[in-house]
Design a protein around this motif. Structure first.
Motif, PDB file in Angstrom:
ATOM      1  N   ASP A 120       0.840  -1.202   0.000  1.00  0.00           N
ATOM      2  CA  ASP A 120       0.000   0.000   0.000  1.00  0.00           C
ATOM      3  C   ASP A 120       0.875   1.251   0.000  1.00  0.00           C
ATOM      4  O   ASP A 120       0.813   2.069   0.909  1.00  0.00           O
ATOM      5  N   ARG A 121       1.684   1.396  -1.032  1.00  0.00           N
ATOM      6  CA  ARG A 121       2.594   2.544  -1.078  1.00  0.00           C
ATOM      7  C   ARG A 121       1.829   3.859  -1.166  1.00  0.00           C
ATOM      8  O   ARG A 121       2.173   4.830  -0.487  1.00  0.00           O
ATOM      9  N   ASP A 122       0.791   3.894  -2.020  1.00  0.00           N
ATOM     10  CA  ASP A 122       0.020   5.131  -2.151  1.00  0.00           C
ATOM     11  C   ASP A 122      -0.617   5.526  -0.815  1.00  0.00           C
ATOM     12  O   ASP A 122      -0.685   6.713  -0.484  1.00  0.00           O
ATOM     13  N   TRP A 182       2.097   7.147   1.275  1.00  0.00           N
ATOM     14  CA  TRP A 182       2.396   8.522   0.843  1.00  0.00           C
ATOM     15  C   TRP A 182       1.271   9.468   1.262  1.00  0.00           C
ATOM     16  O   TRP A 182       1.542  10.602   1.691  1.00  0.00           O
ATOM     17  N   ASN A 183       0.009   9.039   1.150  1.00  0.00           N
ATOM     18  CA  ASN A 183      -1.109   9.888   1.569  1.00  0.00           C
ATOM     19  C   ASN A 183      -1.069  10.138   3.072  1.00  0.00           C
ATOM     20  O   ASN A 183      -1.371  11.244   3.532  1.00  0.00           O
ATOM     21  N   ASN A 196       1.534  12.691   3.619  1.00  0.00           N
ATOM     22  CA  ASN A 196       1.018  13.990   3.162  1.00  0.00           C
ATOM     23  C   ASN A 196       0.114  14.630   4.202  1.00  0.00           C
ATOM     24  O   ASN A 196       0.219  15.827   4.493  1.00  0.00           O
ATOM     25  N   ALA A 256       5.875  11.717  -4.920  1.00  0.00           N
ATOM     26  CA  ALA A 256       4.450  11.750  -4.585  1.00  0.00           C
ATOM     27  C   ALA A 256       4.126  12.953  -3.707  1.00  0.00           C
ATOM     28  O   ALA A 256       3.091  13.612  -3.896  1.00  0.00           O
ATOM     29  N   HIS A 305       1.637  16.081  -4.718  1.00  0.00           N
ATOM     30  CA  HIS A 305       0.528  16.468  -3.853  1.00  0.00           C
ATOM     31  C   HIS A 305       0.579  17.959  -3.547  1.00  0.00           C
ATOM     32  O   HIS A 305      -0.442  18.653  -3.621  1.00  0.00           O
TER      33      HIS A 305
END
Length: 281
Positions: A14-16, A19-20, A23, A157, A161
């Motif tokens: 779950d890399r995304d 990153w979220n 963020n 990423a 963002h």
């Protein structure tokens, strides 16, 4: 502890989502703590495998020194990464930068531990100190490169963002304001002759995005990425020199145990010397 050991699965699957989370700065202390435990334990176990080439005492010393190597390198290089990105507009907090680097170290550490059975196999079967040392240097370099790919992907990423957020803010600020006025009041009469007056006109302002105009330029993240690559080189040089300072990790055969050796020479000269001795038989 269970969450700390399983955090690597989330990093890989779950890399995304990671990153979220960075963020939005959600639960970063908890995430960083889990990665710290996972990486320290993985590096310690791999360090013990390295030290077994020269006995149990060296294994115990390397059990402590290999995690210390990575964490000390992080402590030395983190301020530089934070200030680089702050000066050039990335606007990462210290905790965000720390979490991002810990992702790199955790991926590197756990992948390194995955190579431990291979390293142990060659330790038992090859019976060559020079080959065993070069093998493990190669393993550490390979896993570090994979971990650094996570660092560049994460920074990219974060930059995207921030650029999207800045672009949306500029669009909203530059949208034209259009005044809209209701119809004027009109007097009318009902069936009994009474005069009815409509409500007074109401004037409102509506902000309409100008989708036809050219969008404002977003912040260019290329400078931030260039500085990140420079920082990666700095991280590599600091890490290798610190590894040389904290040696031995393997322990030369035939020599008594030493916790540290005198500072002299360089890591790279020793690697080339080892290659020469290995090829020369």
């Amino acid at each position: 502890m269970a969450n700390s050991l399983l955090v690597i699965e989330r990093l890989l699957r779950d890399r995304d989502g990671i990153w979220n989370q960075i963020n939005e700065e959600r639960d970063l202390k908890q995430l960083t703590g889990q990665m710290l435990v996972s990486s320290a334990l993985s590096l310690a176990l791999y360090g013990a495998v390295l030290g077994f080439s020269n006995g149990a005492v060296q294994a115990a010393a390397s059990f402590v020194k290999l995690p210390l190597l990575f964490l000390a390198t992080l402590a030395i290089c983190l301020p530089t990464l934070y200030l680089f990105n702050l000066v050039f507009g990335a606007k990462l907090s210290v905790l965000q930068a720390l979490t991002l680097i810990m992702v790199t170290i955790t991926v590197t550490a756990v992948l390194t531990l995955a190579f431990a059975p291979i390293s142990l196999f060659f330790l038992i079967t090859a019976q060559s100190y020079a080959f065993f040392k070069l093998l493990n240097v190669g393993i550490l370099m390979l896993t570090a490169m994979v971990g650094l790919r996570f660092l560049t992907a994460g920074m990219r990423a974060l930059n995207e963002h921030q650029e999207a957020k800045a672009l949306a803010a500029k669009r909203a600020a530059q949208a034209p304001v259009v005044a809209v006025t209701a119809e004027p009041a009109v007097d009318t009469a009902d069936k009994n002759g009474a005069v009815l007056t409509a409500p007074a006109p109401v004037k409102t302002q509506v902000q309409i995005p100008d989708f036809g105009s050219r969008p404002p330029a977003a912040t260019d993240g290329s400078t931030s990425m260039t500085l990140l690559y420079i920082w990666i080189l700095l991280f590599g040089f600091v890490g290798t020199q610190l590894a040389w300072t904290l040696r031995p990790f393997f322990g030369s055969p035939g020599k008594d145990f030493q916790l540290f050796r005198s500072i002299g020479g360089t890591f790279y000269a020793d690697v080339f010397d080892t290659i020469g001795r290995l090829l020369g038989g």
